[in-house]
Scaffold this motif. Sequence first.
Motif, PDB file in Angstrom:
ATOM      1  N   UNK A   6       0.849  -1.179   0.000  1.00  0.00           N
ATOM      2  CA  UNK A   6       0.000   0.000   0.000  1.00  0.00           C
ATOM      3  C   UNK A   6       0.892   1.240   0.000  1.00  0.00           C
ATOM      4  N   UNK A   7       0.615   2.159  -0.926  1.00  0.00           N
ATOM      5  CA  UNK A   7       1.392   3.385  -1.059  1.00  0.00           C
ATOM      6  C   UNK A   7       0.499   4.578  -0.705  1.00  0.00           C
ATOM      7  N   UNK A   8       0.883   5.323   0.310  1.00  0.00           N
ATOM      8  CA  UNK A   8       0.195   6.553   0.671  1.00  0.00           C
ATOM      9  C   UNK A   8       0.967   7.692   0.017  1.00  0.00           C
ATOM     10  N   UNK A   9       0.604   8.018  -1.220  1.00  0.00           N
ATOM     11  CA  UNK A   9       1.426   8.967  -1.965  1.00  0.00           C
ATOM     12  C   UNK A   9       1.174  10.419  -1.586  1.00  0.00           C
ATOM     13  N   UNK A  10       0.232  10.695  -0.707  1.00  0.00           N
ATOM     14  CA  UNK A  10       0.021  12.062  -0.255  1.00  0.00           C
ATOM     15  C   UNK A  10       1.242  12.584   0.508  1.00  0.00           C
ATOM     16  N   UNK A  11       1.941  11.705   1.194  1.00  0.00           N
ATOM     17  CA  UNK A  11       3.059  12.135   2.031  1.00  0.00           C
ATOM     18  C   UNK A  11       4.425  11.694   1.522  1.00  0.00           C
ATOM     19  N   UNK A  89       3.352  -3.225   3.694  1.00  0.00           N
ATOM     20  CA  UNK A  89       3.149  -4.525   3.070  1.00  0.00           C
ATOM     21  C   UNK A  89       2.261  -5.374   3.972  1.00  0.00           C
ATOM     22  N   UNK A  90       1.356  -6.153   3.334  1.00  0.00           N
ATOM     23  CA  UNK A  90       0.497  -7.023   4.111  1.00  0.00           C
ATOM     24  C   UNK A  90      -0.503  -7.738   3.232  1.00  0.00           C
ATOM     25  N   UNK A  91      -1.515  -8.298   3.867  1.00  0.00           N
ATOM     26  CA  UNK A  91      -2.580  -8.981   3.154  1.00  0.00           C
ATOM     27  C   UNK A  91      -3.336  -7.961   2.297  1.00  0.00           C
ATOM     28  N   UNK A  92      -3.441  -8.223   1.002  1.00  0.00           N
ATOM     29  CA  UNK A  92      -4.051  -7.263   0.074  1.00  0.00           C
ATOM     30  C   UNK A  92      -5.491  -6.928   0.448  1.00  0.00           C
ATOM     31  N   UNK A  93      -6.240  -7.894   0.919  1.00  0.00           N
ATOM     32  CA  UNK A  93      -7.640  -7.631   1.302  1.00  0.00           C
ATOM     33  C   UNK A  93      -7.721  -6.680   2.491  1.00  0.00           C
ATOM     34  N   UNK A  94      -6.827  -6.842   3.448  1.00  0.00           N
ATOM     35  CA  UNK A  94      -6.802  -5.950   4.606  1.00  0.00           C
ATOM     36  C   UNK A  94      -6.333  -4.549   4.212  1.00  0.00           C
ATOM     37  N   UNK A  95      -5.310  -4.490   3.373  1.00  0.00           N
ATOM     38  CA  UNK A  95      -4.806  -3.192   2.929  1.00  0.00           C
ATOM     39  C   UNK A  95      -5.835  -2.453   2.075  1.00  0.00           C
ATOM     40  N   UNK A  96      -6.651  -3.192   1.313  1.00  0.00           N
ATOM     41  CA  UNK A  96      -7.672  -2.578   0.458  1.00  0.00           C
ATOM     42  C   UNK A  96      -8.690  -1.800   1.285  1.00  0.00           C
ATOM     43  N   UNK A  97      -8.924  -2.210   2.514  1.00  0.00           N
ATOM     44  CA  UNK A  97      -9.864  -1.504   3.388  1.00  0.00           C
ATOM     45  C   UNK A  97      -9.374  -0.088   3.694  1.00  0.00           C
ATOM     46  N   UNK A 101     -10.677   4.613   3.463  1.00  0.00           N
ATOM     47  CA  UNK A 101     -10.408   5.575   4.531  1.00  0.00           C
ATOM     48  C   UNK A 101      -9.668   6.809   4.023  1.00  0.00           C
ATOM     49  N   UNK A 102      -8.791   6.620   3.056  1.00  0.00           N
ATOM     50  CA  UNK A 102      -7.940   7.716   2.597  1.00  0.00           C
ATOM     51  C   UNK A 102      -7.779   7.618   1.081  1.00  0.00           C
ATOM     52  N   UNK A 103      -8.174   8.642   0.334  1.00  0.00           N
ATOM     53  CA  UNK A 103      -8.220   8.527  -1.125  1.00  0.00           C
ATOM     54  C   UNK A 103      -6.877   8.523  -1.853  1.00  0.00           C
ATOM     55  N   UNK A 104      -5.861   9.197  -1.357  1.00  0.00           N
ATOM     56  CA  UNK A 104      -4.607   9.295  -2.099  1.00  0.00           C
ATOM     57  C   UNK A 104      -3.658   8.142  -1.763  1.00  0.00           C
ATOM     58  N   UNK A 105      -4.122   6.937  -2.071  1.00  0.00           N
ATOM     59  CA  UNK A 105      -3.339   5.728  -1.845  1.00  0.00           C
ATOM     60  C   UNK A 105      -3.512   4.809  -3.047  1.00  0.00           C
ATOM     61  N   UNK A 106      -2.538   3.947  -3.226  1.00  0.00           N
ATOM     62  CA  UNK A 106      -2.595   2.925  -4.270  1.00  0.00           C
ATOM     63  C   UNK A 106      -2.209   1.592  -3.650  1.00  0.00           C
ATOM     64  N   UNK A 107      -2.769   0.519  -4.187  1.00  0.00           N
ATOM     65  CA  UNK A 107      -2.446  -0.817  -3.709  1.00  0.00           C
ATOM     66  C   UNK A 107      -1.878  -1.630  -4.864  1.00  0.00           C
TER      67      UNK A 107
END
Length: 111
Positions: A6-11, A89-97, A101-107
């Motif tokens: 999961x990438x939080x590209x806002x920061x 890094x983690x389980x894709x289904x959990x990270x997708x949640x 919560x926060x729009x500026x992210x990519x999985x």
Amino acid sequence: MTVGILVDYEFCTGCHTCEIACAVSHDLPNDRAGVVVHHEGAWEMANGKWQDTYLPVFTDVCDQCAGASAAHDGAPMCVHHCQADVLRMGDAEELAKELVRKPKQLLYTLA
């Protein structure tokens, strides 16, 4: 279980540490690693706001450090060395949640 990053590209600050960590650990050139940081901007948008975004993009070279078995502390080298702590890094289904919560992210996931 499908593993994702999961990438939080806002920061993301554009420090390129993820690129260097990947390149060094896989003996690759910096611009041909499993992750490459793209820079969009800087340019002025409407209302005096500016576009200046850094986005870590995972390439087909990325193997998530072979499931992170060869990486430090069980995380791929890019995640472990990210100075802005924007990679997880983690389980894709959990990270997708987290995407809701926060729009500026990519999985990213490996197929």
